[in-house]
Design a protein around this motif. Structure first.
Motif, PDB file in Angstrom:
ATOM      1  N   ARG A   9      70.787  41.383  43.619  1.00  0.00           N
ATOM      2  CA  ARG A   9      70.189  40.784  42.426  1.00  0.00           C
ATOM      3  C   ARG A   9      69.073  41.612  41.787  1.00  0.00           C
ATOM      4  O   ARG A   9      69.025  41.747  40.576  1.00  0.00           O
ATOM      5  CB  ARG A   9      69.657  39.384  42.744  1.00  0.00           C
ATOM      6  N   PRO A  10      68.166  42.200  42.609  1.00  0.00           N
ATOM      7  CA  PRO A  10      67.096  42.974  41.982  1.00  0.00           C
ATOM      8  C   PRO A  10      67.609  44.134  41.118  1.00  0.00           C
ATOM      9  O   PRO A  10      66.886  44.618  40.258  1.00  0.00           O
ATOM     10  CB  PRO A  10      66.287  43.503  43.179  1.00  0.00           C
ATOM     11  N   LYS A  48      69.776  43.904  38.883  1.00  0.00           N
ATOM     12  CA  LYS A  48      70.132  43.369  37.557  1.00  0.00           C
ATOM     13  C   LYS A  48      71.477  43.904  37.055  1.00  0.00           C
ATOM     14  O   LYS A  48      72.478  43.751  37.711  1.00  0.00           O
ATOM     15  CB  LYS A  48      69.021  43.697  36.548  1.00  0.00           C
ATOM     16  N   ASP A  49      71.446  44.576  35.888  1.00  0.00           N
ATOM     17  CA  ASP A  49      72.677  45.014  35.235  1.00  0.00           C
ATOM     18  C   ASP A  49      73.560  45.868  36.126  1.00  0.00           C
ATOM     19  O   ASP A  49      74.772  45.881  35.980  1.00  0.00           O
ATOM     20  CB  ASP A  49      72.337  45.853  33.993  1.00  0.00           C
ATOM     21  N   ARG A  89      74.157  45.636  39.234  1.00  0.00           N
ATOM     22  CA  ARG A  89      74.573  45.127  40.537  1.00  0.00           C
ATOM     23  C   ARG A  89      76.084  45.115  40.712  1.00  0.00           C
ATOM     24  O   ARG A  89      76.589  45.342  41.793  1.00  0.00           O
ATOM     25  CB  ARG A  89      73.960  43.754  40.814  1.00  0.00           C
ATOM     26  N   GLN A 140      74.663  37.687  32.074  1.00  0.00           N
ATOM     27  CA  GLN A 140      74.366  39.044  31.608  1.00  0.00           C
ATOM     28  C   GLN A 140      75.433  40.031  32.026  1.00  0.00           C
ATOM     29  O   GLN A 140      75.395  41.193  31.652  1.00  0.00           O
ATOM     30  CB  GLN A 140      72.994  39.487  32.141  1.00  0.00           C
ATOM     31  N   THR A 141      76.371  39.596  32.877  1.00  0.00           N
ATOM     32  CA  THR A 141      77.494  40.458  33.254  1.00  0.00           C
ATOM     33  C   THR A 141      78.786  39.679  33.016  1.00  0.00           C
ATOM     34  O   THR A 141      78.739  38.513  32.626  1.00  0.00           O
ATOM     35  CB  THR A 141      77.412  40.860  34.743  1.00  0.00           C
ATOM     36  N   VAL A 159      69.527  36.736  25.811  1.00  0.00           N
ATOM     37  CA  VAL A 159      68.418  37.471  26.417  1.00  0.00           C
ATOM     38  C   VAL A 159      67.500  38.014  25.325  1.00  0.00           C
ATOM     39  O   VAL A 159      66.270  37.893  25.403  1.00  0.00           O
ATOM     40  CB  VAL A 159      68.954  38.617  27.306  1.00  0.00           C
ATOM     41  N   PHE A 207      64.368  36.378  34.557  1.00  0.00           N
ATOM     42  CA  PHE A 207      65.801  36.418  34.251  1.00  0.00           C
ATOM     43  C   PHE A 207      66.629  36.456  35.529  1.00  0.00           C
ATOM     44  O   PHE A 207      66.354  37.251  36.429  1.00  0.00           O
ATOM     45  CB  PHE A 207      66.134  37.654  33.405  1.00  0.00           C
ATOM     46  N   GLN A 208      67.616  35.552  35.637  1.00  0.00           N
ATOM     47  CA  GLN A 208      68.588  35.643  36.739  1.00  0.00           C
ATOM     48  C   GLN A 208      69.978  35.581  36.121  1.00  0.00           C
ATOM     49  O   GLN A 208      70.302  34.644  35.400  1.00  0.00           O
ATOM     50  CB  GLN A 208      68.404  34.486  37.732  1.00  0.00           C
ATOM     51  N   ASP A 209      70.792  36.587  36.414  1.00  0.00           N
ATOM     52  CA  ASP A 209      72.136  36.666  35.854  1.00  0.00           C
ATOM     53  C   ASP A 209      73.041  35.618  36.510  1.00  0.00           C
ATOM     54  O   ASP A 209      73.089  35.522  37.731  1.00  0.00           O
ATOM     55  CB  ASP A 209      72.670  38.077  36.104  1.00  0.00           C
ATOM     56  N   ALA A 213      72.073  31.538  40.692  1.00  0.00           N
ATOM     57  CA  ALA A 213      70.953  31.887  39.814  1.00  0.00           C
ATOM     58  C   ALA A 213      69.955  30.733  39.747  1.00  0.00           C
ATOM     59  O   ALA A 213      68.739  30.942  39.834  1.00  0.00           O
ATOM     60  CB  ALA A 213      71.471  32.230  38.419  1.00  0.00           C
TER      61      ALA A 213
END
Lengths: 294, 316, 390
Positions: A254-255, A257-258, A260, C34-35, C46, C71-73, C84
């Motif tokens: 998770r850390p 982000k994009d 992962r 976000q994905t 976002v 923010f948590q995806d 999340a």
């Protein structure tokens, strides 16, 4: 606090491991099936419909909490029946054909549930009755099932049926020559998987609070296969080990982000290359080394 | 159903079907040589479309690392199409190097290649989103120069409508198929590829460098996938990094329908599925995604070797 | 074995809540996709939320205490949304959650937040029943009951001679199915004739058959309930094949993603909107320039709704401070969450969407809707939606 945060994840690991197991049985007989997710979806719909539809209001009233096991049973029976229907013709085929036939089955099923009214169309079904408050409590559903299935797998590897499965995996023609009815055994392995996937689906509908057509995406099918292969297809622990790694991974990442999902892909590739026998294979060889046999 | 609407459906079906065919050929080539299905092919399709877009237009939108930037040049569409396909070809080679070769070298379970190719697909698609975001891109309408956008023919008071992009797709696909047929049957390299597909061990005994041919196959396969992606993108736009996924699955139905590993089969399968979708009544449009898979299921039950495949007994 | 004992024990003993102050800056959770393919919407959300954070903190946050967005995806699936939410609730200790992107995800994750007594504001969940999930769930995205008749009236003002109408809708998308029902009622109320109804799919892109059928029916208006990608393609194909009549699109068309899909063929399409960057109200006039400065284009509806959600939470936080006389940063997290939820529901907010009211259920009533017409610039790439006069 830890359990609050990761309770869902821990149960999800077991849930996904059970789904992986439903692929493990056909794979034990050398058959690559990607149908599990379809039966999982169907089982979920059965539980969701029985939990929310006014048609079953009387059932819910009389059965009370006993409704849940009834849902599991119905989901299992329906999955076994549909599994026979799909499996008997499809399992006459060899190699990659079964995989493709099962992909097709899941895709068609997805379109059907999107169009039907009883399945809630694109939004799906929601407001499914909850047996437990906390997500972690769903361990009472999935935990015993996992233990039962592990015992079942362990027994299976020691019975005639299990040995026939493995004989087919090693050499189908030779197994046939030995007098094993290969189609019968393959269907048996496939249907065990279908029944299991149906039950897991029925348990998962309340666990996820909602059910819709996106539960049986192609990605989800492949994820199940990845649990088995990366965990180790030849060990009864394979699906569980694979699910522990692959379900937890996106959460651990998770850390990032994009990035992962990029990392997730890299781990899949690296695991395939460096752990050809899966995590179970790695553990076994470590143990052999430790005990000085190797 | 009158003659005009039948003509209309045939045209629509052939146009989309020919793209399915080109795309599915990419699967078939790899399958015939390795006996493995390359699940990253859908991602290569997407990447090819984006590469062509970058070369032909080169403006990047609001999100991702490249947000707001644009390339200093832009190529005319035919050149960009060529360039995009070549780049997709190299992506195909990359897929082979990352996902397939290490496994082959170790003699691992072929099933693992399925997972590793999906891993590579995950990497490619998410890198793409990282760079250009998830928004929709599309080619500007003036991309085919002064050609009109569409043509209308009136027949017996009925309308036959033809989009120029449909004709372009049909022509490009046809040229590509002929070129591929010529390459496979008339050149040394094509024949060597076929020999490798037939039997890799014998081929290597005959002095054919199998590894090099596998690489070439992936290059051609990737280029075909990228070309198909661009053609779809030119017609309907590039709907985000995931827009290749459903085509990737449909391509599987195409190759099974035609016969696994059969090149003419992939072409026939593509056209049959394209026509099947076109003749689906518009009211059942939401069932369109199921057409290919229902056909796949039926063919597996009735004639498992596919329309043009050969019956073989293989030991798995 | 010990782990099982621990687990079993924790099932029986409710977790003791330790009093913990909220702290400064005040954490507000954003859980959107976000994905995966939901990112198409998630990215816009976002962006909108980031603009809100910047503007609010520049104005001093909540009476001097800044806020911090966490923010948590969620990805595109239900499990991702639950994960999340869990992270935001128990690890990040947010005071409220804004999200998730999809209604289906809301049905999965919102009950979790509701149980944990954490307020959730849905920025983009339009499905029936979302606000009714629980007392801690509210939403600021309205179903389109009012705007559809308005859009038709404006279209008729442009061409009063319209008689025959073709209706198109994507039947595998819940929002569009319910919207087309409203449109069809409105068409009949206007005394127009529905010449044909065409069903499509949001996954579909090739509409030649539908378009030729529409061309053959000689209609002078097409009313569409589709999303940007499929709807844009259909508009493009209608125009390419020479359809010259009016096109009215539902709220699914209210996205800048329309412009790249249909290019200059979009020009003239009338769009029913829950939000317009051209809306003339104080909040929107402040929001749009900042957004444009940060992202070089007009905010999309998803961005404006995400901004609105943050604003709703912050306004409610100020309300809590005013009523309790305590600084929210010093309040206990659990206590604040409950007080905050009470402040969020049954209140009125000034937002870029215009004035909105959340009722006791957390359901939105939006006062103003907009009707615009798409204008594409000469370069064929950039566009804007120009408000049609009342």
């Amino acid at each position: 606090m830890f359990l609050d945060n990761y309770g869902f994840l821990m149960v999800a690991i077991i849930q996904q491991a059970l789904l992986g197991m439903s692929l493990w049985y056909p794979l034990m007989a050398g058959q690559l099936s990607l149908a599990s997710i379809g039966f999982y979806s169907m089982g979920g719909y059965i539980a969701a419909i029985m939990g929310t539809s006014p048609l079953f209001a009387a059932w819910r009233e009389t059965l009370g909490p006993a409704l849940y096991p009834v849902e599991w049973l119905i989901a299992m029976l329906a999955s076994v029946l549909l599994g026979l229907l799909v499996g008997i013709p499809a399992l006459r085929l060899r190699g990659i054909y079964l995989a493709l036939a099962t992909i097709a089955f899941v895709q068609v099923l997805n379109v059907v549930v999107l169009v039907l009214d009883v399945t809630g169309g694109a939004v799906g079904l929601f407001g499914i009755p909850q047996p437990f408050e906390k997500r972690i409590a769903y361990l009472w559903f999935f935990g015993p099932l996992l233990i039962v299935m592990l015992l079942f797998s362990w027994r299976l590897t020691r019975t005639v049926a299990g040995r026939s499965f493995m004989a087919i995996r090693e050499d189908e023609l030779a197994a046939q020559a030995m007098g094993i009815s290969t189609t019968y055994e393959k269907v048996r392995a496939f249907v065990i998987g279908c029944g299991l996937a149906g039950v897991v689906g029925a348990m998962s509908a309340p666990f996820l609070n909602t059910w819709n057509a996106r539960q049986s995406s192609f990605d989800a099918s492949v994820a199940c296969l990845a649990y088995v292969l990366i965990g180790g297809a030849r060990s009864i622990w394979g699906p569980l080990l694979g699910a522990i790694l692959l379900v937890a991974l996106p959460e651990v990442l998770r850390p990032l982000k994009d990035a992962r999902l990029i990392m997730n892909g890299i781990v899949l590739v690296v695991a395939c290359i460096y752990l050809p026998q899966g995590i179970a294979g790695l553990l076994a060889s470590l143990r052999r080394k430790a005990s000085g046999v190797a | 159903m009158n003659i005009v609407s039948i003509l209309q459906n045939i045209l629509n079906g052939l146009s989309i079907g020919s793209v399915y065919a080109i795309f599915a050929l990419g699967y078939t080539l790899v399958f015939s040589i390795l006996g493995i299905i390359n699940f990253a092919h859908g991602a290569v399709f997407t990447l090819g479309a984006y590469c062509t877009y970058a070369l032909a237009v080169g403006d990047f939108g609001l999100n991702g690392l490249l947000a707001g930037t644009s390339l200093p040049f832009s190529l005319p569409f035919p050149l960009a199409l060529l360039g995009g396909s070549v780049m997709a070809g190299f992506v195909g080679v990359l897929v082979e190097r990352l996902a397939f070769r290490p496994l082959r070298a170790k003699g691992a379970d072929p099933l693992l290649a399925l997972v590793s190719s999906l891993g590579v697909a995950l990497i490619l698609v998410n890198c793409l989103q990282f760079l250009v975001g998830a928004e929709i891109y599309s080619f500007p309408s003036g991309i085919f120069g002064s050609l009109p956008m569409a043509m209308i023919f009136k027949m017996d008071g009925k309308i036959l409508a033809v989009r120029t992009v449909q004709l372009i797709i049909l022509c490009v696909s046809l040229v590509m198929l002929l070129a591929l047929a010529w390459f496979m049957n008339r050149t040394r390299m094509g024949k060597a590829l076929q020999a490798t597909a037939e039997n890799p061990e014998t081929a290597s005994l005959l002095g054919i460098n199998v590894d090099r041919y596998i690489l070439s196959t992936f290059f051609i396969s990737g280029a075909l996938g990228g070309l198909a992606g661009t053609l779809i993108g030119a017609s309907f736009g590039l709907a985000g990094p995931y827009f290749g996924v459903s085509y990737g699955l449909k391509g599987l139905a195409v190759i099974v329908l035609g016969g696994l590993g059969s090149i003419p089969g992939a072409v026939l399968g593509g056209l049959v599925i394209g026509l099947g979708e076109a003749f689906l009544p518009p009211d059942y449009s939401s069932m369109k995604e199921a057409v290919a898979f229902v056909m796949l299921f039926v063919i597996l039950l009735a004639r498992p070797q596919g329309l043009l495949g050969q019956q073989t007994i293989q030991k798995v | 074995m010990r782990i099982f004992v621990v687990l079993a024990a924790s099932l029986f003993f409710a977790q003791t809540a330790f009093a913990e102050p909220v702290g400064s800056p005040i954490p507000v959770g954003i859980a959107v996709g976000q994905t995966t393919n939901v990112a198409l919407f998630g990215e816009e959300q976002v962006n909108g939320a980031k603009v809100a954070e910047k503007m609010i903190n520049e104005k001093g946050g909540v009476n001097g205490t800044p806020i911090k967005l966490v923010f948590q995806d969620t990805g595109g699936d239900e499990a991702g949304a639950i994960n999340a939410f869990q992270n935001l609730i128990s690890r990040d200790k947010v005071v409220a959650i804004i999200g998730p992107t999809l209604s289906q995800q809301a049905f999965a994750a919102n009950p979790i937040a509701n149980q944990a007594k954490v307020p959730v504001v849905g920025p983009s969940n339009t499905a029936k029943g979302v606000a009714q999930i629980g007392e801690y769930v509210s939403r600021i995205s309205a179903p389109m009951t009012l705007v559809a008749p308005n859009a038709l009236k404006r279209a008729l003002a442009i061409n009063p001679n319209v008689k025959n109408v073709a209706v198109v809708y994507a039947q595998d998308d819940a929002f569009n199915v319910s919207e087309t029902g409203i449109f069809q009622e409105a068409i009949k109320d206007q005394g127009l004739n529905i010449a044909m109804v065409q069903k499509t799919s949001v996954k579909d892109t090739d509409f030649t058959t539908q378009v030729t059928a529409i061309l053959g029916a000689n209609v002078d208006m097409v009313v569409m309930s589709c999303l940007a990608a499929d709807g844009g393609n259909m508009v493009k194909q209608l125009r390419q094949f020479g359809y010259e009549g009016l096109i009215v699109g539902g709220n699914g068309f209210n996205s800048p993603n329309m412009y790249p899909v249909c290019g200059k063929e979009c020009t003239g399409v009338i769009v029913a909107q829950a939000y317009s960057p051209k809306a003339d109200n104080a909040e929107n006039n402040a929001f749009v320039p900042v957004f444009k400065e940060m992202f070089k284009k007009d905010p999309a509806q998803f961005s404006a709704q995400a901004y609105t959600s943050v604003k709703v939470v912050v306004d409610a936080l100020s309300e809590v401070e005013k009523n309790s006389g305590k600084k929210v940063a010093e309040m206990d997290t659990a206590e604040l969450r409950t007080a905050l939820n009470a402040a969020i529901i049954s209140s009125t907010y000034e937002t870029p969407l215009g004035e909105i009211v959340l009722d006791a259920d957390g359901e939105i009533t939006q006062k103003t809707f907009y009707v615009s017409q798409i204008k594409i610039a000469d370069d064929g790439k950039t566009g804007a939606m120009e408000l049609l006069p009342e």
